[in-house]
Design a protein around this motif. Structure first.
Motif, mmCIF file in Angstrom:
data_model
loop_
_atom_site.group_PDB
_atom_site.id
_atom_site.type_symbol
_atom_site.label_atom_id
_atom_site.label_comp_id
_atom_site.label_asym_id
_atom_site.label_seq_id
_atom_site.Cartn_x
_atom_site.Cartn_y
_atom_site.Cartn_z
ATOM 1 N N THR A 78 -80.000 36.310 -97.361
ATOM 2 C CA THR A 78 -81.177 35.848 -97.035
ATOM 3 C C THR A 78 -81.346 34.973 -98.380
ATOM 4 N N TYR A 100 -87.454 36.374 -93.456
ATOM 5 C CA TYR A 100 -86.176 35.934 -94.425
ATOM 6 C C TYR A 100 -84.983 36.463 -93.635
ATOM 7 N N PRO A 101 -84.472 35.460 -92.631
ATOM 8 C CA PRO A 101 -83.182 35.831 -91.934
ATOM 9 C C PRO A 101 -81.962 35.559 -92.961
ATOM 10 N N PHE A 103 -78.430 33.574 -93.865
ATOM 11 C CA PHE A 103 -78.141 32.109 -93.950
ATOM 12 C C PHE A 103 -77.403 31.558 -92.486
ATOM 13 N N SER A 105 -78.190 32.602 -89.379
ATOM 14 C CA SER A 105 -79.280 32.547 -88.539
ATOM 15 C C SER A 105 -80.378 31.255 -89.068
ATOM 16 N N ARG A 106 -80.209 31.228 -90.253
ATOM 17 C CA ARG A 106 -81.022 30.000 -90.552
ATOM 18 C C ARG A 106 -80.222 28.546 -90.252
ATOM 19 N N SER A 109 -80.341 27.749 -86.637
ATOM 20 C CA SER A 109 -81.625 27.579 -85.944
ATOM 21 C C SER A 109 -82.011 26.041 -86.388
ATOM 22 N N ALA A 110 -81.497 25.629 -87.643
ATOM 23 C CA ALA A 110 -81.580 24.069 -87.860
ATOM 24 C C ALA A 110 -80.671 23.308 -87.050
ATOM 25 N N LEU A 273 -76.211 26.499 -97.248
ATOM 26 C CA LEU A 273 -76.755 25.692 -96.272
ATOM 27 C C LEU A 273 -76.738 24.116 -97.079
ATOM 28 N N VAL A 280 -83.029 22.834 -97.177
ATOM 29 C CA VAL A 280 -83.953 23.881 -97.537
ATOM 30 C C VAL A 280 -85.199 23.563 -97.445
ATOM 31 N N ASP A 281 -85.901 24.142 -96.396
ATOM 32 C CA ASP A 281 -87.580 23.935 -96.573
ATOM 33 C C ASP A 281 -88.248 24.788 -97.353
ATOM 34 N N TRP A 284 -89.698 28.343 -96.652
ATOM 35 C CA TRP A 284 -88.632 29.384 -96.247
ATOM 36 C C TRP A 284 -88.802 30.393 -97.514
#
Length: 302
Positions: A78, A100-101, A103, A105-106, A109-110, A273, A280-281, A284
């Motif tokens: 996460t 907090y998923p 990495f 999944s993040r 998603s992106a 990422l 990285v947003d 998050w």
């Protein structure tokens, strides 16, 4: 020279309960890992245990990174410590993987077109949602029931098959035999060395599959652990032997033998990422930072 047009891909390999001093002491028990360290970068750090974590991007925080596998792998996946993801033990009570998923999944998603996959020999990482359902493929083998030697071998076979026959962009692979041996006979035992050597061979199989892939790919490989072990075996406390963790980073252009400055478990997620080109947003709330990229060589002017 690194080809800037190459497709970025990432492999993260987790080796549970692998004590750093046992890893670095002998090339014979981990020749593949030693090869990665020699050609890439590596470093170690101590899991925070009630002290300020002053390297966090969002300011200092006081964290306890419990030296058990549930909290450890949750932090790796996460990019935050237990005071954020909520996991403080292997019962996963309090987990907040919605906020907090992991990495993978993040990443998907992106960028929904990314092909993500995970293969693990500790099935709780899938069953408890640490590795979320957004991941393209999640394959849990049961080291608890079948033994980690068997389950790790199946994990390696599955991941190597993906790398050989399919086109994954980001993978997480988990091996658990070192932790099982540490609990059974301690990390100073021949059984622990044998478990490490087997996991090292599994990693070598994955790297061979990557090497056989297309030249137009840029692979970043990260290897880490979740905690250490007492000399007598076991973990969960705050001794250095339990708290010391490591990160190995290998990628094209990395000068061999580079030392990483206190890499932390929470640095893995933002590094993945970053290498995939996903910003990285700030919303998050990640506590880690991307590990440095290789520095391009200075041109020689004639």
């Amino acid at each position: 020279m690194t080809d800037s047009s190459a497709r970025a891909k990432v492999l993260v390999v987790g080796m549970d309960g692998l004590r750093h001093d046992r890893l670095i002491r002998s090339h014979a028990t981990a020749p593949v890992l030693h090869g990665l360290m020699a050609t890439g970068a590596h470093g170690s750090s101590l899991l925070p245990y009630g002290e300020a974590d002053g390297q966090a991007e969002h300011g200092p925080s006081t964290s306890i990174a419990y030296t058990d596998s549930g909290p450890g792998w949750s932090s790796v996946l996460t990019g935050v410590w237990p005071d954020n993801h909520g996991v403080t033990g292997n019962d996963f009570t309090g987990a907040d993987y919605t906020r907090y998923p992991d990495f993978l999944s993040r990443a998907v998603s992106a960028r929904p077109a990314l092909r993500t996959a995970a293969a693990v020999s500790w099935p709780e990482l899938v069953h408890r949602g640490t590795l979320g359902p957004a991941i393209g493929r999640r394959v849990p083998y049961d080291g608890e029931s079948d033994g980690y030697e068997t389950a790790d071998r199946l994990v390696a076979r599955t991941a190597a098959q993906w790398l050989t026959e399919d086109d994954p962009d980001a993978l997480f692979v988990y091996f658990g035999a070192t932790d099982e041996a540490g609990h059974a006979t301690g990390p100073l035992s021949p059984a622990y060395d044998r478990a490490l050597l087997a996991q090292d061979a599994h990693l070598g199989r994955l790297l061979e599959a990557i090497d056989a892939r297309r030249a137009c790919e840029h692979w970043t490989v990260l290897v880490t652990t979740d905690h250490g072990h007492l000399d007598t075996g076991g973990h969960g406390g705050d001794t250095r032997a339990e708290r010391e963790v490591f990160v190995i980073l290998a990628e094209p252009g990395m000068p061999g033998g580079t030392r990483l400055d206190t890499p932390r478990l929470i640095d893995i997620a933002p590094t993945v990422l970053d290498r995939l080109g996903i910003p990285v947003d700030p919303s998050w709330g990640l506590r880690g930072r991307a590990l440095p990229r290789p520095t391009p060589p200075t041109p020689e002017w004639s």
